[in-house]
Structure formats: C-alpha cells, structure tokens
Scaffold this motif. Structure first.
Motif, short mmCIF file in Angstrom:
data_model
loop_
_atom_site.label_atom_id
_atom_site.label_comp_id
_atom_site.label_asym_id
_atom_site.label_seq_id
_atom_site.Cartn_x
_atom_site.Cartn_y
_atom_site.Cartn_z
N ASP A 147 0.83 -1.21 0.00
CA ASP A 147 0.00 0.00 0.00
C ASP A 147 0.86 1.26 0.00
OD1 ASP A 147 -2.37 -1.39 -0.03
OD2 ASP A 147 -2.61 -1.40 2.15
N VAL A 148 1.96 1.24 0.78
CA VAL A 148 2.83 2.41 0.86
C VAL A 148 3.56 2.62 -0.45
CG1 VAL A 148 4.75 3.46 2.11
CG2 VAL A 148 3.08 2.07 3.34
N ILE A 149 4.04 1.53 -1.05
CA ILE A 149 4.71 1.63 -2.35
C ILE A 149 3.76 2.19 -3.39
CG2 ILE A 149 5.75 0.31 -4.24
CD1 ILE A 149 6.89 -1.59 -2.10
N ALA A 150 2.52 1.67 -3.41
CA ALA A 150 1.54 2.12 -4.39
C ALA A 150 1.22 3.60 -4.24
CB ALA A 150 0.26 1.29 -4.25
N ALA A 151 1.27 4.09 -3.01
CA ALA A 151 0.92 5.49 -2.76
C ALA A 151 2.06 6.46 -3.04
CB ALA A 151 0.46 5.65 -1.31
N ASN A 152 3.28 5.95 -3.19
CA ASN A 152 4.44 6.83 -3.37
C ASN A 152 4.68 7.10 -4.85
OD1 ASN A 152 6.74 8.33 -3.07
ND2 ASN A 152 7.80 6.88 -1.73
N GLY A 153 3.78 7.89 -5.44
CA GLY A 153 3.90 8.20 -6.85
C GLY A 153 5.14 8.98 -7.20
N ALA A 154 5.63 9.80 -6.28
CA ALA A 154 6.83 10.58 -6.55
C ALA A 154 8.05 9.68 -6.72
CB ALA A 154 7.06 11.60 -5.43
N MET A 155 8.17 8.65 -5.86
CA MET A 155 9.29 7.73 -6.00
C MET A 155 9.15 6.92 -7.29
SD MET A 155 12.15 6.48 -5.14
CE MET A 155 12.42 7.35 -3.59
N ARG A 156 7.91 6.56 -7.64
CA ARG A 156 7.69 5.85 -8.90
C ARG A 156 8.21 6.68 -10.06
NH1 ARG A 156 2.59 5.68 -8.72
NH2 ARG A 156 2.48 3.72 -7.55
N SER A 157 7.88 7.95 -10.08
CA SER A 157 8.32 8.83 -11.17
C SER A 157 9.84 8.99 -11.17
CB SER A 157 7.66 10.20 -11.02
OG SER A 157 6.25 10.09 -11.16
N ALA A 158 10.43 9.09 -9.99
CA ALA A 158 11.89 9.25 -9.91
C ALA A 158 12.61 8.03 -10.46
CB ALA A 158 12.29 9.51 -8.46
N LEU A 159 12.14 6.84 -10.11
CA LEU A 159 12.76 5.62 -10.62
C LEU A 159 12.54 5.47 -12.12
CD1 LEU A 159 11.87 3.23 -7.66
CD2 LEU A 159 14.17 3.90 -8.36
N GLN A 160 11.35 5.81 -12.59
CA GLN A 160 11.08 5.74 -14.03
C GLN A 160 11.98 6.69 -14.80
OE1 GLN A 160 6.85 6.47 -14.26
NE2 GLN A 160 6.32 4.32 -13.89
N ALA A 161 12.21 7.89 -14.24
CA ALA A 161 13.10 8.84 -14.91
C ALA A 161 14.53 8.33 -14.92
CB ALA A 161 13.02 10.20 -14.19
N HIS A 162 14.95 7.67 -13.85
CA HIS A 162 16.30 7.10 -13.78
C HIS A 162 16.50 6.07 -14.89
CE1 HIS A 162 19.94 5.59 -11.68
NE2 HIS A 162 19.54 4.41 -12.13
N VAL A 163 15.55 5.16 -15.04
CA VAL A 163 15.65 4.12 -16.06
C VAL A 163 15.56 4.73 -17.46
CG1 VAL A 163 14.54 2.05 -17.00
CG2 VAL A 163 14.81 2.30 -14.53
N ALA A 164 14.66 5.70 -17.63
CA ALA A 164 14.50 6.33 -18.94
C ALA A 164 15.76 7.07 -19.37
CB ALA A 164 13.32 7.30 -18.91
N ALA A 165 16.55 7.51 -18.38
CA ALA A 165 17.80 8.21 -18.69
C ALA A 165 18.93 7.25 -19.05
CB ALA A 165 18.22 9.07 -17.49
N GLY A 166 18.64 5.95 -19.05
CA GLY A 166 19.66 4.96 -19.42
C GLY A 166 20.65 4.66 -18.33
N LYS A 167 20.29 4.94 -17.08
CA LYS A 167 21.18 4.66 -15.96
C LYS A 167 20.93 3.26 -15.42
CE LYS A 167 21.61 9.48 -14.42
NZ LYS A 167 21.42 10.39 -13.25
N PRO A 168 21.98 2.60 -14.90
CA PRO A 168 21.83 1.22 -14.41
C PRO A 168 20.92 1.14 -13.18
CG PRO A 168 24.14 1.75 -14.80
CD PRO A 168 23.39 3.03 -14.88
N LEU A 169 20.13 0.08 -13.14
CA LEU A 169 19.33 -0.26 -11.97
C LEU A 169 19.33 -1.78 -11.86
CD1 LEU A 169 15.97 1.26 -10.78
CD2 LEU A 169 16.39 -1.20 -10.64
#
Length: 426
Positions: free
Chosen positions: A293-315
């Motif tokens: 539930d907490v992960i689902a509610a943290n839209g800001a972290m979701r966006s941050a991780l998506q931007a990291h991957v979209a930038a071609g950085k390793p995860l």
C-alpha cells in the motif's frame, strides 16, 4: 597465523534452534565483555540481522559454493585478529546442501557444537548424535546440546545416551517467551522484534548454566590480506534502497561496492519522494508485499525511478526489488497493488514456496553466484534476457533486461565477481 576460539553451530535439520542458540551465545559472551563475531553459513539475510544486532558487528555470510573457500578463509582470519570468539551458524542440516556445513567445518578446522531438538526423544538423542558424528567421513562434532527438553530428568536421559566421543553441552528447556517470531521467509527481521534482547537474555541466562557457555578451543586461521580491486566505480554514486521493504543486503556486497570505489547513498522507497543524486540504483530484496500500500501510494518515487531508467542509468533489482519494479503486485488476499512499473509484469504472492537454491548467472558482464528464495510468481510478457542456472538442482531463474535495468529473483553475492559488478553498475 592468528588463533581465536570458534564454534560452528549445526543441527540435523532446520528448526532445531541453531539461530537462537547462536544469538544467545553471542549475547552471553558480549555481556561478559568479549568481542564476538558471528558468521552465517549459506545464503541468508534474516538470521544475520539478529546476530549483528546482538554482537554489535556485521554478520557476514560464508559458504563454499556461494562465496568460495578463499573468501571464507580471509573473512574468518580478519575476524580472528580482533575477536575473542567466533560463532558460525550452519545452514539447514549439517549434511544438507553441496558442499555441506560438515565439509566447511572440516576444511576450515571448525569444531562443531551440535544442537538437537530433543522434545520428542530421549534415548534416541544419542543415536542421532552418533549418526551425525560418524556419517560418511564424519564431522568434527565436539559437543551436543539438547534443546527444548521437558524436565531435568528428560535432560539426564539425553545426556546418558551420548556416545563417548561427543561431550555434553547441556540442555535448554522449551521457553515460549524466548522463542523468536517468524513468517514465510524465516525469522522476522531483527528491527521488528521489539523485545529481541529481552528474549535472548532469557536464553543467555539459561545457557550460562551449561557447559556450552565455556569458550571453545582456539582455532588457527592463516592470516590473509583482503582482496584488492581496481577502483572501477571511482566517482560513481550508487543509491541503495534500505528500509523495512528492502532489507536483504549482504554486508559483503556493500563492502565490495565501496572497495570498487563507489560512494553509497541509502534511500527509502517507502518514505522518500526523491532518489539521491546517483549514477546507479540497487533495489535489493525484502518484503514489498508487506508494504504494498505504501509503495503504491508513493507516486513521486515511482516517477523518480522511471526517470532514472529512462535516462539509461543502471538499476539492479533483486527478488523483492524486481517485484517492486513490475506493474502490479497481488498479495495473499488477492488484492492488487500498483508498483513502480519499470518493467511489464505482474507478481502474485502464494503460500507455497516458488523458488529455492544456489544459482549462477553467466551475464555478459561476467559470471555471478547467488541464490533464490521466494514465495511469489512472476507473469511477464518479456522474453528472459538469460537464465540463471541452479548449482545443485534442475531449473533456475529468468533474468530480465529493459535498457540498463537488470531484474531477477536472484540475489547476487557481489564478491563472487567484483569486476562483473562494476560493469553491471558502471
């Protein structure tokens, strides 16, 4: 050469009380002012958390298959230089796994304290001890402890049954107030057991009255320097998730990243809304299903991780980390929770074990060893990038790649190939 008293604490099978005995011994000796270092044989994240809290020092993993003999030897020798006592908790039963805890004890010269749940036996206690001592080529079992005895007379019957070549380590009564709580992946994380020290003090007080409380014989460890690595990650910052949902981290993995020159920044995908400024991200395993539930509610972290991957950085996402990278997680009640959506796929929790065993993955960056242990299943439309193979059983685990995202149920042991790790994160 450096010497230090040491035990390998083993049992005929899981569930006999190895973890509680090791933790209680560590508590007992630290209360006496001794410096105690604890190691865990095999792949495990939960028991080491308890041992680290009680001993006041990181609990490292040693295993002939996962980590290698050289890795085990230099870590033990490093600990022996400063410790007054070394405790090694075995894995499963003494002869389980290949190579087994018995082989590790034999190769490294570690005497064995055998713990047996004697609640459903009396005279057979000695038969089990004799069999464990003399099975195959035998193992260096020095003492045997009867756990969960009902009465002093029950303990006496167990003691009388012992073979002559194994000494009596004493007995412990069954004590529900001292038992450690557990759930589907094993014992609860140490941080969640609010009265952990109180429970272990009860066990330590009981152990103090037994022969097991005495220091074991000193073991000689050949002094070895720590391996050195070229600074392949110098100037790189790796953001490492660490909180109640992402807590399955080998201390050796963090040490390996630092030795490669990386700067480590911890963050919480549960509480934080931004990633640290970083070049790569590591999402280790843990319990995303308990915090969905907490992960689902943290839209800001979701966006941050998506931007990291979209930038071609390793995860790099391992097990619970991969579950959080998928689009949806279904819990045991069938409720759907939105995850970070870094890769397509759905994970579903189930009550039945879905994967277990040591693995090796021949990644393009290099071969890494690790293990898998999970109760969820993955439905993913992507073709696996490659398959990690089990070391001692059929099957394996799929590894997925989306850009620089590498995700799998596998938990990797970074020191098994530091150069590969540098390429994975670099």
């Amino acid at each position: 050469m450096v010497s230090c008293p040491a035990w390998l604490v083993a049992a005929p099978a899981s569930g006999h009380g190895k973890t509680t005995i090791v933790a209680a011994l560590a508590r007992l000796h630290t209360r006496l002012g001794r410096r105690v270092r604890v190691f865990k044989c095999g792949p495990d994240f939960l028991d080491p958390q308890i041992h680290a809290l009680v001993s006041g020092a990181p609990c490292e993993n040693i295993d002939l298959a996962l980590c290698g003999e050289d890795d085990a030897r230099w870590r033990l020798a490093r600990a022996a230089e400063q410790a007054d006592l070394i405790l090694v908790e075995g894995v499963m039963g003494l002869y389980d796994s290949q190579p087994s805890g018995a082989e590790l004890a034999t190769r490294l010269g570690l005497p064995i304290l055998l713990v047996i749940d004697a609640s459903a036996m009396a005279g057979s206690f000695g038969a089990v001890v004799w069999g464990m001592k003399h099975y195959r080529a035998g193992a260096p079992i020095a003492l045997a402890l009867a756990n969960h005895v009902a009465t002093p007379f029950h303990a006496e019957l167990c003691q009388q049954s012992l073979p002559e070549d194994v000494a009596w380590a004493g007995s412990l009564p069954r004590d529900g107030a001292a038992a450690l709580p557990e759930r589907h992946l094993g014992l609860n994380p140490a941080a969640e057991i609010t009265d952990l020290v109180t429970r272990l003090d009860r066990l330590a007080d009981a152990l103090a009255q037994t022969p097991a409380a005495k220091l074991p014989p000193a073991v000689d460890f050949a002094a070895r320097p720590a391996p050195t690595f070229p600074p392949l990650l110098a100037g790189k910052t790796i953001a490492v998730a660490r909180d109640a949902a992402f807590c399955f981290i080998y201390p050796a993995n963090l040490e390996c990243l630092a030795a490669l020159g990386a700067r480590i920044e911890f963050f919480s995908p549960l509480a934080d809304t931004l990633l640290p400024v970083c070049d790569a991200v590591w999402l280790p395993g843990g319990y995303p299903e308990l915090h969905a539930d907490v992960i689902a509610a943290n839209g800001a972290m979701r966006s941050a991780l998506q931007a990291h991957v979209a930038a071609g950085k390793p995860l790099v996402a391992e097990c619970g980390g991969m579950m959080a990278c998928c689009e949806t997680l279904y819990d045991l009640d069938g409720r759907a929770h939105s995850m970070f959506a870094l890769m397509p796929g759905v994970t579903r929790m189930q009550k039945r074990l879905a994967g277990l065993g040591l693995i090796a993955a021949a990644l393009p960056e290099g071969r890494l060893t690790g293990h898998t242990f999970h109760y969820s299943t993955l439905e993913c439309p992507l073709a696996p990038f490659l398959q990690a193979e089990k070391l001692a059983a059929p099957g394996g685990e799929a590894i997925y790649r989306v850009g620089r995202l590498t995700a799998s149920y596998a938990h990797f042991y970074f020191p098994s190939n530091p150069a590969a790790v540098a390429r994975l994160f670099g």
